[in-house]
Design a protein around this motif. Sequence first.
Motif, short mmCIF file in Angstrom:
data_model
loop_
_atom_site.label_atom_id
_atom_site.label_comp_id
_atom_site.label_asym_id
_atom_site.label_seq_id
_atom_site.Cartn_x
_atom_site.Cartn_y
_atom_site.Cartn_z
N VAL A 118 23.04 -48.40 20.42
CA VAL A 118 23.74 -47.23 19.89
C VAL A 118 22.85 -46.00 19.98
CG1 VAL A 118 25.13 -48.59 18.28
CG2 VAL A 118 22.97 -47.60 17.50
N HIS A 119 23.47 -44.86 20.06
CA HIS A 119 22.76 -43.58 20.13
C HIS A 119 23.44 -42.61 19.18
CE1 HIS A 119 21.53 -39.79 22.55
NE2 HIS A 119 20.50 -40.20 21.84
N ALA A 120 22.66 -41.89 18.39
CA ALA A 120 23.21 -40.92 17.44
C ALA A 120 22.17 -39.82 17.24
CB ALA A 120 23.55 -41.60 16.12
N ALA A 173 22.15 -43.37 13.47
CA ALA A 173 22.12 -44.49 14.43
C ALA A 173 22.22 -45.82 13.69
CB ALA A 173 20.84 -44.43 15.26
N LEU A 174 21.56 -45.92 12.52
CA LEU A 174 21.65 -47.15 11.72
C LEU A 174 23.08 -47.41 11.25
CD1 LEU A 174 18.42 -47.06 9.52
CD2 LEU A 174 19.12 -48.89 11.06
N ARG A 175 23.75 -46.34 10.82
CA ARG A 175 25.15 -46.49 10.38
C ARG A 175 26.02 -46.91 11.57
NH1 ARG A 175 24.17 -41.64 7.39
NH2 ARG A 175 25.13 -40.37 9.01
N ARG A 176 25.76 -46.30 12.71
CA ARG A 176 26.56 -46.61 13.89
C ARG A 176 26.34 -48.06 14.32
NH1 ARG A 176 27.09 -41.92 18.02
NH2 ARG A 176 28.80 -41.49 16.59
N LEU A 218 19.00 -55.11 9.34
CA LEU A 218 19.07 -53.65 9.46
C LEU A 218 19.31 -52.97 8.12
CD1 LEU A 218 21.10 -53.46 12.76
CD2 LEU A 218 18.89 -52.39 12.38
N SER A 219 19.86 -53.73 7.15
CA SER A 219 20.08 -53.12 5.85
C SER A 219 18.93 -53.42 4.90
CB SER A 219 21.40 -53.60 5.25
OG SER A 219 21.36 -55.00 5.09
#
Lengths: 166, 517
Positions: B406-408, B414-417, B441-442
């Motif tokens: 993912v890219h943000a 990016a973590l949310r995505r 990741l959380s």
Amino acid sequence: MEWGIGESSERYSAVMSNEGEAMSLATFMKDGEKLESSSLLVSSDDFPGRLVVEIDGTPMFAHVARVGDDWWVHLDGRIHVIRGHEPGGSQDQATNGGLSAPMPGTILEVLVKQGQRVREGQTLLVMEAMKMEHKILAPSGGEVSTVHYNEGDRVDMGSVLIEMTD
Amino acid sequence: MSPEWMQGAPKEYDSVLVANRGEIAVRVLRAVKESGLRAVAVYSEADSESLHVEIADEAVLLPGESLSENYLNAEAIIEAAKSTGANAIHPGYGFLSERADFAREVSENGIIWIGPDAESIEVMGDKISARSRMISSGVPVIPGDEVSIPEDGAHLGPLAVAAAKVGYPLLLKASAGGGGKGMRVVREPKMLRTEYEAAAREAAAAFGDGTVYVERLLTGARHVEIQVLADSTGNCIHLNERDCSLQRRHQKVIEEAPSPAVSNSVRESMGEAAVMAAKAVNYVGAGTVEFLLSSNGDFYFLEMNTRLQVEHPVTEMITGIDLVQKQLEIAAGLEMGISQSEVPLSGHAIEARIYAEDATRGFLPAIGKLSTWITPSGPGIRVDSGVRQGDEVTVNFDPMLAKLVVHAPTRKAALRRMDAALSNFVVLGVVTNIGFLRNALSHSAFISGNVTTDLLDSSDISEFGDPEPPIEALVSIAEAALRMGLDKTHAGASASPVDEHTGHSGDPFRTLSRSYP
């Protein structure tokens, strides 16, 4: 049908009543005992393998697939496996004291002999699968009653490798 | 006839054989086709129905069941190139990608090798020669002693002496190892023999070489690597770093770029060191210089991977540079056409490796049939995969099914995505680490960006445990699905109807390969 999740021996069942095209949860039971249930509606969907589930009025998609007696369910971002059991069937079909291969592979090393006493957590044998080594450990202390394979043998998933008695 | 962009290049070619399988073969074959080149695949018997075979213009069967007979069979692969008129070979990663003798043989047969010269691979491929070359070029290396162990392994005297000098805990590595195979942590002297034997065996099984190397284990360090790109006209640049700190047993699990632990000044000096390392071996093509970054900002050369890296997409996301396209251009002898100051660093990218493995059972590799495989999509989401719905996951190959990237604009976004994308990744029929990845990741350590390479191995794995399952809903769904007969109509069953969305009959592959081009 009775349902179980993971290693747990608890059995659940759901009585569903038809509501037009959908089904709603009428009674939810755990080990034969009725539990308080939510308002839960399951409807079919055009997308193959997908259902629409409404829990207390909130709709979401559930993807389902059947593999043998298991139903794989993707719900709310998580994947679960639940297993169907015929009511009245035996509670536990696991072989008593048998240690089975968790996956197909090759036996690298057998570290115990028949008749040997082992302690909990002791490495009994080492197998290789997918180019990685995996140790098979004793789940509890006891005596090795049978060793079924030798080093170099190929084993299928679920093959009983070693049998133990207390 | 070579494509228009290549015309007039020093080394023109028109047809590329990709000597690999799985997701990387798919990735490279697509780039090859997109560039107007003919794409040739090779495959083993077990892979005859694979995605990479399907998308190639032509595919050659490599007979034989073992890897040494097919994907590691240099002779057969060169023969396949000749018989199909492929005048270039791309090795992907793994397999023959870092075999200097293969690179040499390819060139000697008049075929263009899409990778660095055999000499560069040779120097960097041997950890001891790489280390001494780095020392003489002024690139910082890990403190400690080094030793090479005789192959038969009967006498561990020299190893014990070297281990005592280096100090415990230490890392035993197969000189020819990689990807966590043939690499063992030894915490105390009495474990030396056991771990050495395991490392030697693993290395021999995976790479056909049993030599071992010993080095001090830096705990609490981060794994940061720099992507480099060099062309044959003498240009060499770096494309920023990737942070691969979230590992399990030295296998990378999550990679990201930029690194939350790298400041602009560290990036600059690490980038310079990486370019220095590449120049020290006259590197040409895309490569990766791996460093360990200690908490005080010091960094040490680990190794250089003389090939495309699994996690190359995170660099592509933050720079907008297609690394495989650049490899194709560089192999033709073209200049790379970008200078160091023009390299962008935009936003934040994260890659999660989707493995067929069961986190609740000691991460055992899982097998089965992918009854359902629905990949997430949307802005800033990329899935690189070599499998489709309906494919069988077996024990024959590495258990990596896909890479989700993912890219943000920011790391938080990016973590949310990534979490949303993992939630929408539907894999049924084969156990995967998707749930575990969401848990990891959380985890507060990852959210704060404070991840060290030993986090997963030193934590109680229950910290990354799954939330309680919604049993009532699951049981109702299963009961309803059974009564609605979903097991009889769903893809994977023998009589599947025409899919209403695509109009294709039964074949579950068709719908899927269309959902992500």
